[in-house]
Motif scaffolding. Structure first.
Motif, PDB file in Angstrom:
ATOM      1  N   ALA A  68     -42.857 -40.695   0.840  1.00 58.41           N
ATOM      2  CA  ALA A  68     -43.088 -41.337  -0.462  1.00 58.41           C
ATOM      3  C   ALA A  68     -42.174 -40.744  -1.534  1.00 58.41           C
ATOM      4  O   ALA A  68     -41.600 -41.472  -2.350  1.00 58.41           O
ATOM      5  N   LEU A  69     -42.013 -39.428  -1.526  1.00 57.25           N
ATOM      6  CA  LEU A  69     -41.145 -38.786  -2.511  1.00 57.25           C
ATOM      7  C   LEU A  69     -39.681 -39.131  -2.279  1.00 57.25           C
ATOM      8  O   LEU A  69     -38.933 -39.399  -3.223  1.00 57.25           O
ATOM      9  N   ALA A  70     -39.249 -39.119  -1.025  1.00 59.72           N
ATOM     10  CA  ALA A  70     -37.858 -39.461  -0.712  1.00 59.72           C
ATOM     11  C   ALA A  70     -37.557 -40.894  -1.158  1.00 59.72           C
ATOM     12  O   ALA A  70     -36.471 -41.169  -1.698  1.00 59.72           O
ATOM     13  N   GLU A  71     -38.502 -41.791  -0.948  1.00 61.21           N
ATOM     14  CA  GLU A  71     -38.301 -43.178  -1.360  1.00 61.21           C
ATOM     15  C   GLU A  71     -38.219 -43.320  -2.877  1.00 61.21           C
ATOM     16  O   GLU A  71     -37.653 -44.280  -3.383  1.00 61.21           O
ATOM     17  N   LEU A  72     -38.743 -42.333  -3.607  1.00 57.15           N
ATOM     18  CA  LEU A  72     -38.653 -42.318  -5.070  1.00 57.15           C
ATOM     19  C   LEU A  72     -37.417 -41.557  -5.568  1.00 57.15           C
ATOM     20  O   LEU A  72     -37.210 -41.418  -6.767  1.00 57.15           O
ATOM     21  N   GLY A  73     -36.636 -41.023  -4.637  1.00 56.36           N
ATOM     22  CA  GLY A  73     -35.403 -40.342  -5.025  1.00 56.36           C
ATOM     23  C   GLY A  73     -35.465 -38.831  -5.113  1.00 56.36           C
ATOM     24  O   GLY A  73     -34.540 -38.210  -5.626  1.00 56.36           O
ATOM     25  N   TYR A  74     -36.533 -38.218  -4.602  1.00 52.70           N
ATOM     26  CA  TYR A  74     -36.656 -36.758  -4.621  1.00 52.70           C
ATOM     27  C   TYR A  74     -36.037 -36.154  -3.360  1.00 52.70           C
ATOM     28  O   TYR A  74     -36.122 -36.732  -2.283  1.00 52.70           O
ATOM     29  N   GLN A  75     -35.444 -34.960  -3.516  1.00 55.17           N
ATOM     30  CA  GLN A  75     -35.061 -34.174  -2.345  1.00 55.17           C
ATOM     31  C   GLN A  75     -36.337 -33.518  -1.852  1.00 55.17           C
ATOM     32  O   GLN A  75     -37.103 -32.963  -2.648  1.00 55.17           O
ATOM     33  N   VAL A  76     -36.573 -33.555  -0.543  1.00 50.97           N
ATOM     34  CA  VAL A  76     -37.868 -33.100  -0.049  1.00 50.97           C
ATOM     35  C   VAL A  76     -37.760 -32.488   1.340  1.00 50.97           C
ATOM     36  O   VAL A  76     -36.912 -32.878   2.144  1.00 50.97           O
ATOM     37  N   LYS A  77     -38.614 -31.491   1.572  1.00 49.06           N
ATOM     38  CA  LYS A  77     -38.798 -30.893   2.891  1.00 49.06           C
ATOM     39  C   LYS A  77     -40.297 -30.847   3.158  1.00 49.06           C
ATOM     40  O   LYS A  77     -41.101 -30.786   2.234  1.00 49.06           O
ATOM     41  N   GLU A  78     -40.644 -30.850   4.430  1.00 48.52           N
ATOM     42  CA  GLU A  78     -42.034 -30.720   4.849  1.00 48.52           C
ATOM     43  C   GLU A  78     -42.260 -29.286   5.323  1.00 48.52           C
ATOM     44  O   GLU A  78     -41.447 -28.736   6.058  1.00 48.52           O
ATOM     45  N   MET A  79     -43.368 -28.674   4.887  1.00 47.80           N
ATOM     46  CA  MET A  79     -43.695 -27.319   5.332  1.00 47.80           C
ATOM     47  C   MET A  79     -44.457 -27.401   6.653  1.00 47.80           C
ATOM     48  O   MET A  79     -45.586 -27.904   6.704  1.00 47.80           O
ATOM     49  N   LEU A  80     -43.825 -26.919   7.709  1.00 49.63           N
ATOM     50  CA  LEU A  80     -44.445 -26.926   9.035  1.00 49.63           C
ATOM     51  C   LEU A  80     -45.658 -25.993   9.061  1.00 49.63           C
ATOM     52  O   LEU A  80     -45.613 -24.899   8.515  1.00 49.63           O
ATOM     53  N   GLY A  81     -46.722 -26.432   9.674  1.00 47.72           N
ATOM     54  CA  GLY A  81     -47.924 -25.611   9.788  1.00 47.72           C
ATOM     55  C   GLY A  81     -48.954 -25.896   8.730  1.00 47.72           C
ATOM     56  O   GLY A  81     -50.143 -25.647   8.921  1.00 47.72           O
ATOM     57  N   GLY A  82     -48.519 -26.380   7.564  1.00 44.31           N
ATOM     58  CA  GLY A  82     -49.434 -26.738   6.499  1.00 44.31           C
ATOM     59  C   GLY A  82     -50.295 -25.588   6.009  1.00 44.31           C
ATOM     60  O   GLY A  82     -50.020 -24.413   6.249  1.00 44.31           O
ATOM     61  N   PHE A  83     -51.361 -25.965   5.306  1.00 42.11           N
ATOM     62  CA  PHE A  83     -52.250 -24.952   4.746  1.00 42.11           C
ATOM     63  C   PHE A  83     -52.918 -24.114   5.839  1.00 42.11           C
ATOM     64  O   PHE A  83     -53.159 -22.926   5.657  1.00 42.11           O
ATOM     65  N   GLU A  84     -53.169 -24.726   6.989  1.00 48.25           N
ATOM     66  CA  GLU A  84     -53.788 -23.974   8.088  1.00 48.25           C
ATOM     67  C   GLU A  84     -52.975 -22.727   8.428  1.00 48.25           C
ATOM     68  O   GLU A  84     -53.514 -21.617   8.504  1.00 48.25           O
ATOM     69  N   TYR A  85     -51.684 -22.895   8.645  1.00 44.26           N
ATOM     70  CA  TYR A  85     -50.869 -21.743   9.022  1.00 44.26           C
ATOM     71  C   TYR A  85     -50.584 -20.830   7.841  1.00 44.26           C
ATOM     72  O   TYR A  85     -50.363 -19.632   8.015  1.00 44.26           O
ATOM     73  N   TRP A  86     -50.606 -21.363   6.629  1.00 46.27           N
ATOM     74  CA  TRP A  86     -50.496 -20.504   5.444  1.00 46.27           C
ATOM     75  C   TRP A  86     -51.639 -19.485   5.475  1.00 46.27           C
ATOM     76  O   TRP A  86     -51.424 -18.281   5.350  1.00 46.27           O
ATOM     77  N   ALA A  87     -52.858 -19.973   5.669  1.00 39.71           N
ATOM     78  CA  ALA A  87     -54.028 -19.086   5.705  1.00 39.71           C
ATOM     79  C   ALA A  87     -54.022 -18.212   6.958  1.00 39.71           C
ATOM     80  O   ALA A  87     -54.311 -17.015   6.889  1.00 39.71           O
ATOM     81  N   ARG A  88     -53.674 -18.792   8.117  1.00 40.22           N
ATOM     82  CA  ARG A  88     -53.689 -18.029   9.371  1.00 40.22           C
ATOM     83  C   ARG A  88     -52.661 -16.901   9.371  1.00 40.22           C
ATOM     84  O   ARG A  88     -52.852 -15.897  10.045  1.00 40.22           O
ATOM     85  N   GLU A  89     -51.565 -17.085   8.654  1.00 41.73           N
ATOM     86  CA  GLU A  89     -50.562 -16.035   8.598  1.00 41.73           C
ATOM     87  C   GLU A  89     -50.862 -14.995   7.529  1.00 41.73           C
ATOM     88  O   GLU A  89     -50.100 -14.062   7.323  1.00 41.73           O
ATOM     89  N   GLY A  90     -51.999 -15.134   6.851  1.00 46.62           N
ATOM     90  CA  GLY A  90     -52.469 -14.110   5.935  1.00 46.62           C
ATOM     91  C   GLY A  90     -51.919 -14.190   4.523  1.00 46.62           C
ATOM     92  O   GLY A  90     -52.035 -13.222   3.763  1.00 46.62           O
ATOM     93  N   PHE A  91     -51.352 -15.322   4.137  1.00 47.63           N
ATOM     94  CA  PHE A  91     -50.813 -15.450   2.781  1.00 47.63           C
ATOM     95  C   PHE A  91     -51.933 -15.762   1.795  1.00 47.63           C
ATOM     96  O   PHE A  91     -52.929 -16.396   2.149  1.00 47.63           O
ATOM     97  N   PRO A  92     -51.785 -15.322   0.550  1.00 49.22           N
ATOM     98  CA  PRO A  92     -52.853 -15.552  -0.438  1.00 49.22           C
ATOM     99  C   PRO A  92     -52.988 -17.030  -0.783  1.00 49.22           C
ATOM    100  O   PRO A  92     -52.015 -17.787  -0.728  1.00 49.22           O
ATOM    101  N   TYR A  93     -54.196 -17.423  -1.124  1.00 57.46           N
ATOM    102  CA  TYR A  93     -54.464 -18.794  -1.533  1.00 57.46           C
ATOM    103  C   TYR A  93     -55.485 -18.769  -2.652  1.00 57.46           C
ATOM    104  O   TYR A  93     -56.075 -17.729  -2.966  1.00 57.46           O
ATOM    105  N   GLU A  94     -55.673 -19.919  -3.281  1.00 59.44           N
ATOM    106  CA  GLU A  94     -56.655 -20.061  -4.351  1.00 59.44           C
ATOM    107  C   GLU A  94     -57.674 -21.116  -3.945  1.00 59.44           C
ATOM    108  O   GLU A  94     -57.335 -22.069  -3.254  1.00 59.44           O
ATOM    109  N   THR A  95     -58.914 -20.926  -4.382  1.00 64.30           N
ATOM    110  CA  THR A  95     -59.970 -21.908  -4.171  1.00 64.30           C
ATOM    111  C   THR A  95     -60.598 -22.211  -5.524  1.00 64.30           C
ATOM    112  O   THR A  95     -60.249 -21.574  -6.531  1.00 64.30           O
ATOM    113  N   TRP A  96     -61.545 -23.116  -5.546  1.00 62.80           N
ATOM    114  CA  TRP A  96     -62.247 -23.404  -6.798  1.00 62.80           C
ATOM    115  C   TRP A  96     -63.025 -22.183  -7.278  1.00 62.80           C
ATOM    116  O   TRP A  96     -63.356 -22.070  -8.451  1.00 62.80           O
ATOM    117  N   GLN A  97     -63.285 -21.235  -6.366  1.00 62.72           N
ATOM    118  CA  GLN A  97     -64.023 -20.021  -6.721  1.00 62.72           C
ATOM    119  C   GLN A  97     -63.101 -18.869  -7.096  1.00 62.72           C
ATOM    120  O   GLN A  97     -63.575 -17.833  -7.522  1.00 62.72           O
TER     121      GLN A  97
END
Length: 160
Positions: free
Chosen positions: A110-139
């Motif tokens: 969708a972003l590329a079709e609007l003219g943005y340069q874009v990359k996809e982050m492999l692994g998504g939020f699941e691997y962000w959390a699984r690899e121990g990187f900090p995240y934020e929640t509503w709490q």
């Protein structure tokens, strides 16, 4: 007739690409993808990383946990709201839940079709959390110990 069958190696059933074809493919893949470790390292280095991070999931998913500093823009809203939230001159890295979800791919399209340069982050939020990187929640902020099956336990990076 002997009754023997020739066994086909499933890995080599389709012959590997030539080295030149493989180089073109993998170079192209790197133009379209980033991994969580590289995104985390760029964000942790401080200053402007040179890209924006976009979480394309629902508000309920965002509230459960998201990358600090990410822009929240569900995929369905990209055509209507991208211009207000993103600078076309800045590349965007999209993510969704994880490897079993193609939401980040749809958001990147969708972003590329609007003219943005874009990359996809492999692994998504699941691997962000699984690899121990900090995240934020509503709490507030969150952090998990790295899963030793996805990230090195005693090192800053995997060396790849």
């Amino acid at each position: 007739m002997s009754g023997t069958t020739t066994r086909v190696n499933p890995v080599l059933r389709a012959a590997p690409a030539t080295p030149a074809e493989a180089a073109r493919h993998f170079r192209a893949s790197l133009a379209f993808h980033a991994d969580v470790s590289d995104v985390a390292a760029a964000l942790a280095a401080g200053g402007d990383p040179g890209f924006a991070v976009l979480d394309s999931r629902s508000t309920a998913s965002w509230d459960q946990g998201h990358i600090p500093g990410a822009v929240h823009l569900p995929t369905a809203l990209i055509p209507e709201q991208a211009e207000q939230l993103l600078d076309r001159a800045v590349p965007v890295v999209t993510y969704c839940w994880g490897p079993g979800c193609n939401g980040a791919t749809r958001a990147a399209l969708a972003l590329a079709e609007l003219g943005y340069q874009v990359k996809e982050m492999l692994g998504g939020f699941e691997y962000w959390a699984r690899e121990g990187f900090p995240y934020e929640t509503w709490q507030g902020p969150g952090h998990r110990t790295a899963d030793p099956l996805t990230a090195p336990v005693e090192a800053d990076n995997c060396g790849c």
